[in-house]
Scaffold this motif. Structure first.
Motif, PDB file in Angstrom:
ATOM      1  N   LEU A 199      26.895  22.844  47.811  1.00 41.72           N
ATOM      2  CA  LEU A 199      27.081  23.949  48.751  1.00 41.72           C
ATOM      3  C   LEU A 199      28.185  23.565  49.712  1.00 41.72           C
ATOM      4  CD1 LEU A 199      23.306  24.631  49.504  1.00 41.72           C
ATOM      5  CD2 LEU A 199      24.857  26.129  48.216  1.00 41.72           C
ATOM      6  N   THR A 200      29.200  24.429  49.807  1.00 49.41           N
ATOM      7  CA  THR A 200      30.366  24.047  50.604  1.00 49.41           C
ATOM      8  C   THR A 200      31.066  25.302  51.152  1.00 49.41           C
ATOM      9  OG1 THR A 200      32.396  22.725  50.507  1.00 49.41           O
ATOM     10  CG2 THR A 200      31.823  23.945  48.525  1.00 49.41           C
ATOM     11  N   ASN A 201      32.195  25.110  51.859  1.00 48.42           N
ATOM     12  CA  ASN A 201      33.000  26.254  52.372  1.00 48.42           C
ATOM     13  C   ASN A 201      32.232  27.181  53.303  1.00 48.42           C
ATOM     14  OD1 ASN A 201      35.222  25.651  50.743  1.00 48.42           O
ATOM     15  ND2 ASN A 201      34.515  26.963  49.078  1.00 48.42           N
ATOM     16  N   ALA A 247      35.299  14.489  47.032  1.00 50.19           N
ATOM     17  CA  ALA A 247      35.318  13.991  48.405  1.00 50.19           C
ATOM     18  C   ALA A 247      35.017  15.078  49.428  1.00 50.19           C
ATOM     19  CB  ALA A 247      36.671  13.371  48.692  1.00 50.19           C
ATOM     20  N   GLU A 248      35.012  16.343  48.998  1.00 50.78           N
ATOM     21  CA  GLU A 248      34.835  17.413  49.992  1.00 50.78           C
ATOM     22  C   GLU A 248      33.441  17.350  50.622  1.00 50.78           C
ATOM     23  OE1 GLU A 248      34.726  21.355  48.247  1.00 50.78           O
ATOM     24  OE2 GLU A 248      33.892  20.599  46.381  1.00 50.78           O
ATOM     25  N   PRO A 249      33.341  17.741  51.902  1.00 52.94           N
ATOM     26  CA  PRO A 249      32.030  17.753  52.539  1.00 52.94           C
ATOM     27  C   PRO A 249      31.192  18.893  51.974  1.00 52.94           C
ATOM     28  CG  PRO A 249      33.666  18.685  54.019  1.00 52.94           C
ATOM     29  CD  PRO A 249      34.408  18.217  52.800  1.00 52.94           C
ATOM     30  N   LEU A 279      24.322  21.356  60.199  1.00 53.05           N
ATOM     31  CA  LEU A 279      24.043  19.980  59.755  1.00 53.05           C
ATOM     32  C   LEU A 279      25.303  19.334  59.173  1.00 53.05           C
ATOM     33  CD1 LEU A 279      20.568  20.520  58.036  1.00 53.05           C
ATOM     34  CD2 LEU A 279      21.038  19.718  60.373  1.00 53.05           C
ATOM     35  N   LEU A 280      26.085  20.152  58.470  1.00 47.04           N
ATOM     36  CA  LEU A 280      27.328  19.616  57.891  1.00 47.04           C
ATOM     37  C   LEU A 280      28.315  19.215  58.968  1.00 47.04           C
ATOM     38  CD1 LEU A 280      28.166  21.769  54.738  1.00 47.04           C
ATOM     39  CD2 LEU A 280      27.780  19.298  54.867  1.00 47.04           C
ATOM     40  N   LYS A 290      23.495  15.322  51.961  1.00 42.47           N
ATOM     41  CA  LYS A 290      24.767  15.566  52.653  1.00 42.47           C
ATOM     42  C   LYS A 290      25.887  14.703  52.073  1.00 42.47           C
ATOM     43  CE  LYS A 290      26.999  15.690  57.204  1.00 42.47           C
ATOM     44  NZ  LYS A 290      26.828  15.843  58.657  1.00 42.47           N
ATOM     45  N   HIS A 291      27.013  15.308  51.823  1.00 39.17           N
ATOM     46  CA  HIS A 291      28.204  14.578  51.356  1.00 39.17           C
ATOM     47  C   HIS A 291      29.325  14.740  52.375  1.00 39.17           C
ATOM     48  CE1 HIS A 291      27.371  13.558  47.012  1.00 39.17           C
ATOM     49  NE2 HIS A 291      26.292  14.223  47.366  1.00 39.17           N
TER      50      HIS A 291
END
Lengths: 385, 385
Positions: free
Chosen positions: B4-6, B235-237, B354-355, B384-385
């Motif tokens: 899950l991103t963006n 590598a993206e969060p 949280l991100l 979490k990344h």
């Protein structure tokens, strides 16, 4: 291999021959208008005669639709009236009352339909564009059967007549996700259930040609089927899913609409719908065949074509544009004739008919097409097993 | 790996401090009742004083919700009135008017939100339980951007506050299906967009304690995010999706309901909701951890817990039952305090927070919980990344 199987159609409690339905529409609209305007009986009768002419010009006639199923006793009757007691409610009852009828009928349908189903599906997709109530009949049935931890319930709501194809995509997705995204259930089966109660959404005070068309076409329908993933050697009858496509046509948003209103849901429908769809169809169908690794020029002429019978015209236009024989689209015409347009439940009725028809041999290719607001064109390519 | 991103939050045009919102509710309800009953100003004022007491006893206070966003100017105002001009419409305007506001606001939101998005997602999931219009803002935007053949649009409607998790399941399914079930689009990205306009569904003539709770909690919210399938070294969060569970609790259908009515949608909410959910939570969470191959006894104490903040009580009960520290649920409390309950849009607001929070290190485990009609309990376990 993805297979559509286990088709189960359940007919609504009531059925209305189209001839009588059209006479009832005239009575309904003229009585509604008489109530709103405070007319005398001769004034009402004069309006009814004018409305009859509109019906003759615009409505879908008894040569194309023989009868339609419906869930409330008040359709076709001037005695037992509830939603359409137009002497008290000239626009019909409000959305809350219609929602209540939907709830009661759909809750009972799910209980009946699943009464003899012993194994919980790992996913149950409830498809409708004619009633939004949560907990839905699907959720209640799952809880009552003790399947709450074994079955995910997904609402695929408000997509219109083409919704069977997005539902199949959701189902196919479910069967492919890792175990960590599925319920603890060894059954690899998604049940898809359509409950479309289109006749809950008539407005007897809207006498436009557009509504005359709509009110002469739509009907109620219930159908359930499963998407399974059998091994390549599976012997059960079904439709193997080869490819699915979906496309929204440019600049067509105004051609069709469906939204929540005060007196049920409201449909808008422009006359350009069949032409707009027709103009996009050839490249759309070619691309769909290509996705399945098939050549449209070689294969289409042998295919059975299950067109969502939105109305008689759309079947004619599809046949013309794709250069099909009458026999290729006959099942769609038959379903329209026997049941009317049951929104998203219609195409699955056609699929069941093709499966049951022994004249269509295993191995036959089935092209399915459906349309709805957007304008959205959806297509599916199946192989009969 | 599913990520899950963006995340992109867009705030509604207006914001109302809770203190003022509660005063406005008293004014709204008392004026509505005065209109219905033909009361004098002293009679209205006496009712307002009684309603103030109900607010004090039942409403979510300014210590728990600081302010709420909303899309129409008439909330909090007695000057500029539209939907809630209770002198003319003591129940507020009908469902059709509310549907029109939804259409206009959501169409504009989609155009704005995607104005700078250059690459079409292969799937766009529109999530809402507060407005049903087709073509939707999602469909219109896709057509306007020329993405009609590149992007499937799926409506994940009417599932209530927990709908982000079923949407993630649909998205994950889409990323896993064979190419023959996807649009021709090399982008492996599903966009999920929530547009929840809860404040369009107030009924100023329903003065029950239940509605006082509801009307003091809900707010409007918009959020967009993507589900992608990056390589293991990405590598993206983002939040990696480890497991998702969904369960319908037995005998709880009456505890919460959401249905289309005459004056917007109508919610029922019994007091037993937090207890019913609490009683099912421990085994549910253990099973969710097990699905991800994790031991709840070892891992939960280190996890961040993103609870859908339906109200302050549900956060308290979850914390109690799962034996969590205040810090573990702080982000959920903060989102409730800053924005109110934005139905299904709320949990994604917590995830974004949280991100963005550097104090939560990459590698942290995130347990997400949401609840809705059924009663349905949904859970997600993320890293979490």
């Amino acid at each position: 291999m993805l297979m559509l199987t286990n088709f189960s159609v359940r007919r609504p409690q009531f059925e209305l021959p189209q001839q009588r339905a059209l006479r009832w529409l005239s009575e309904l609209h003229s009585t509604a208008e008489a109530t709103l305007m405070g007319w005398s009986e001769p004034e009402r009768a004069a309006f009814a005669a004018r409305f009859d002419k509109l019906v003759e010009r615009c409505a879908c006639g008894p040569d194309r639709i023989g009868k339609r199923g419906h869930v409330t006793a008040d359709l076709g009757s001037s005695d037992r009236l509830d939603l359409y007691d137009v002497r008290r409610f000239p626009r019909g009852q409000g959305s809350a009352a219609r929602s209540s009828v939907f709830t009661e009928v759909v809750n009972a349908y799910f209980e009946q339909e699943f009464a003899t189903v012993d194994r919980a599906p790992s996913e149950l997709i409830h498809v409708t564009c004619t009633g939004y109530v949560s907990p839905s009949g699907a959720q209640r049935m799952v809880a009552n059967k003790g399947w709450g931890a074994s079955t995910h319930v997904t609402h695929a709501y408000h997509m219109g007549c083409y919704a069977a194809l997005p539902a199949i995509l959701i189902a196919a997705g479910h069967l492919g996700v890792p175990a960590s995204l599925r319920p603890e259930n060894t059954e690899q089966r998604v049940d898809i259930v359509h409950t479309e109660l289109c006749t809950l959404h008539l407005d007897p005070s809207d006498h436009s040609a557009e509504q005359c068309v709509v009110q002469s076409l739509f009907a109620d329908g219930f159908v359930r089927y499963s998407l399974t993933q059998p091994g390549a050697t599976a012997a059960e009858p079904g439709l193997e899913v080869l490819a699915v496509s979906e496309q929204i046509l440019p600049n067509s948003a105004a051609s069709m609409a469906w939204a929540v209103g005060d007196f049920g849901m409201h449909m808008s429908l422009l006359r350009d719908v069949p032409d707009r769809i027709a103009s996009a169809l050839r490249p759309f169908v070619s691309a769909l065949f290509a996705k399945a690794g098939l050549n449209v020029a070689e294969e289409l002429r042998h295919a059975v074509v299950a067109v969502h019978p939105g109305g008689p015209k759309i079947i004619d236009r599809v046949r013309e544009v794709l250069e099909l024989t009458p026999a290729q689209v006959q099942a769609s015409r038959d379903v329209l004739f026997e049941y009317g347009n049951m929104s998203s439940a219609t195409l699955p009725h056609v699929w069941q008919r093709l499966l049951l028809d022994d004249a269509i041999r295993p191995g036959a290719l089935v092209l399915s097409l459906a349309f709805g607001p957007g304008l959205t064109v959806c297509g599916g390519l199946f192989r009969k097993h």
